[in-house]
Design an enzyme around this catalytic site. Structure first.
Site, mmCIF file in Angstrom:
data_model
loop_
_atom_site.group_PDB
_atom_site.id
_atom_site.type_symbol
_atom_site.label_atom_id
_atom_site.label_comp_id
_atom_site.label_asym_id
_atom_site.label_seq_id
_atom_site.Cartn_x
_atom_site.Cartn_y
_atom_site.Cartn_z
ATOM 1 C CG HIS A 269 -1.823 1.162 1.332
ATOM 2 N ND1 HIS A 269 -3.132 1.135 0.916
ATOM 3 C CD2 HIS A 269 -1.620 2.420 1.796
ATOM 4 C CE1 HIS A 269 -3.692 2.320 1.119
ATOM 5 N NE2 HIS A 269 -2.792 3.118 1.651
ATOM 6 C CD GLU A 270 1.461 3.592 3.727
ATOM 7 O OE1 GLU A 270 1.603 4.640 3.061
ATOM 8 O OE2 GLU A 270 0.464 3.371 4.444
ATOM 9 C CG HIS B 145 0.207 6.143 -0.718
ATOM 10 N ND1 HIS B 145 -0.777 6.898 -1.313
ATOM 11 C CD2 HIS B 145 -0.407 5.491 0.317
ATOM 12 C CE1 HIS B 145 -1.934 6.707 -0.657
ATOM 13 N NE2 HIS B 145 -1.734 5.851 0.321
ATOM 14 C CD GLU C 147 -5.819 5.262 0.199
ATOM 15 O OE1 GLU C 147 -4.835 6.014 0.383
ATOM 16 O OE2 GLU C 147 -6.060 4.282 0.930
HETATM 17 ZN ZN ZN Z 1 -3.200 5.219 1.712
#
Ligand code: ZN
Length: 505
Positions: free
Chosen positions: A269-270, A273, A299
């Site tokens: 997830h990170e 980003h 996101e």
């Molecule tokens: Zn996020």
């Protein structure tokens, strides 16, 4: 025709780059605060951060900047409204005007209330005491109404607040798309809850030593395309990604030795980003053309890697054998099908941050509907706990016994982040829509993933999503990249396609 204002543009660029430099200094301090700083240093750090925030604010409302932007806006219009120059002028002017509309006294009151609000919220959550938090939330909402009125809006007060996180997005559009999503998602989640099939989640709760999880997580992130020459991975209690500058993107995670998905999907997830930040153009750094579009688009990149790629069967065709080498005692007897089902477990729960890919958006819907009603005065704050329970019962079939697991679970409202929640679901919706477009352009992505090849996908994202910066608004970008406006269709189709066979629906 020669543009009449080359100097003014150059001055704006220099001014904004310096403001962005101050912002990146503040980001370094913020990263340090959350990963390295000794506890006792917090007061001094707060002074440093406040000083910088004041300097940044002053520079962003500098009347001279306003005059330059005014001159540029009235000057010779650029032929291409999506060029870097036209984008920078348009967005900077818009932001300048918004900042100038907020009275200083209101800004200070909002800041003070946000700092105090977080302390009160923390105490209220610890003691499960909603009444303790109620006056703070009432005051926060009153200030947010004043803020929205000062900023201005066409139809809904909420538009002005949503715009701070998702520029140009409108309440009406979000409401329509999320309603469409709800109508299909509630029965889908209900059918899954009734299904006799259960994911073998026991395998994910075996023992996974933290050091080996870190090594594995690093290998996965690097293979996906996160550039460790221009980034770092560290450990924190609350994972985040912070872009400190054009060549410096930091991500963090936490390790749970008894729950494998938390760190691995957190890292993906990170890293999603982080890859967005790493894909922005260095030469445009510090200006809108070199900045991410919105929280929702940001996101979309994290969710795309975490869910659409990371929870896909073909992804684990490549990575499960490597995971089995890293954790032979816990995974050697696990088949690809079992593992794939386990990481796609769906079940209604009370806590948003622990929710699965399917139910997550229902948690967001509840918050969006409730904060809208709170802001518009349709729902008194005193009635929030009861309204919360009723929505959870209706959408997820369960309800919290304690407010700490209800309206007190999230920090957002305590610091005045009203209008933030929908960006999480917008991210999920954008992600599915982008992924469909990438698939159409790249051919058999499953063959690529199974071979551990993520270069084509990242290349597509770089070109279509990352490099444009803010040259397109979120809705323009979606239309441009996918040929359609934002819709709930692709996310629903993706969930049905994956969960239907797993749960025998
Ligand atoms: Zn996020």
């Amino acid at each position: 025709m020669i543009d009449s204002t080359p100097d003014a543009y150059q001055k704006v660029v220099e001014h904004c780059r310096q403001t962005a430099l101050l912002g990146s200094v503040s980001s370094v301090l913020g990263w340090d605060e959350r990963t390295q700083m000794p506890v006792a240093a917090s007061e001094h750090r707060a002074e440093q951060m406040t000083l910088l925030a004041g300097m940044i604010h002053q520079r962003s409302v500098d009347p001279q900047l306003g005059r330059w932007l005014e001159e540029l806006e009235n000057g010779h219009a650029a032929a291409d409204s999506h060029s870097d120059r036209a984008t920078n002028i348009r967005i900077l002017k818009r932001e300048y005007d918004k900042a100038a509309r907020l009275p200083q006294a209101l800004v200070e009151e909002l800041t003070r209330t946000a700092v105090l609000g977080q302390h009160v919220w923390q105490k209220a959550r610890e003691t499960n005491d909603f009444e303790l938090f109620r006056p703070t939330l009432e005051k926060t909402l009153e200030l947010k109404r004043q803020e929205a009125d000062a900023l201005g809006y066409k139809k809904h007060r909420y538009d002005a607040l949503l715009d701070q996180f998702e520029p140009f997005e409108l309440t009406e559009n979000v409401r329509t798309v999320l309603n469409d999503l709800r109508k299909e998602l509630v029965p889908l989640v209900g059918a899954i809850a009734q299904s006799k099939r259960r994911a073998p989640i026991e395998i994910l709760g075996r023992h996974f030593p933290a050091a080996r999880q870190e090594a594995f997580g690093r290998a996965v992130a690097a293979r996906a395309g996160f550039d460790f020459q221009r980034g770092r991975l560290d450990t924190t209690a609350h994972p985040f990604c912070s872009g400190l500058g054009p060549q410096d993107t930091r991500i963090t995670t936490r390790y749970d030795e008894r729950f494998f998905p938390s760190a691995l999907f957190g890292i993906l997830h990170e890293a999603g980003h982080g890859m967005y930040d790493q894909g922005l153009r260095n030469e445009a750094w510090g200006l809108p053309a070199g900045l991410p579009i919105s929280l929702g688009i940001h996101e979309s990149q994290s969710r795309l890697w975490e869910n659409l790629v990371g929870r896909r069967r073909s992804f684990w065709q490549h990575f499960l054998p490597l995971a089995q080498q890293s954790f032979p005692e816990s995974l050697s007897d696990v088949s690809l099908d079992e593992f794939h089902f386990a990481i796609n477990d769906v079940r209604p729960s009370l806590i948003r941050v622990e929710a699965d890919e399917a139910t997550y958006n229902l948690h967001i819907l509840i918050r969006f509907e409730l904060e809208l009603a709170l802001l518009e005065g349709d729902l008194p704050v005193a009635d929030l706990p009861a309204a919360w329970k009723a929505r959870y019962r209706e959408y997820l079939g369960i309800e919290p016994e304690r407010d700490a697991e209800g309206p007190l679970q999230d920090i957002h409202w305590s610091f005045g982040a009203v209008g933030y929640f929908p960006t999480y679901s917008l991210g999920n919706l954008y992600a599915s829509q982008f992924f469909d477009a990438a698939q159409a352009a790249l051919g058999d992505v499953d063959a690529q993933f199974a071979a551990g090849d993520f270069v084509p996908l990242l290349g597509w994202l770089r070109e279509n999503i990352h490099r444009p910066g803010q040259c397109y608004s979120a809705s323009e970008l979606v239309q441009r990249v996918t040929g359609k406006p934002l819709s709930s269709g692709p996310l629903l189709a993706h969930l049905r396609q994956k969960l239907g066979p797993l749960y025998d629906l």
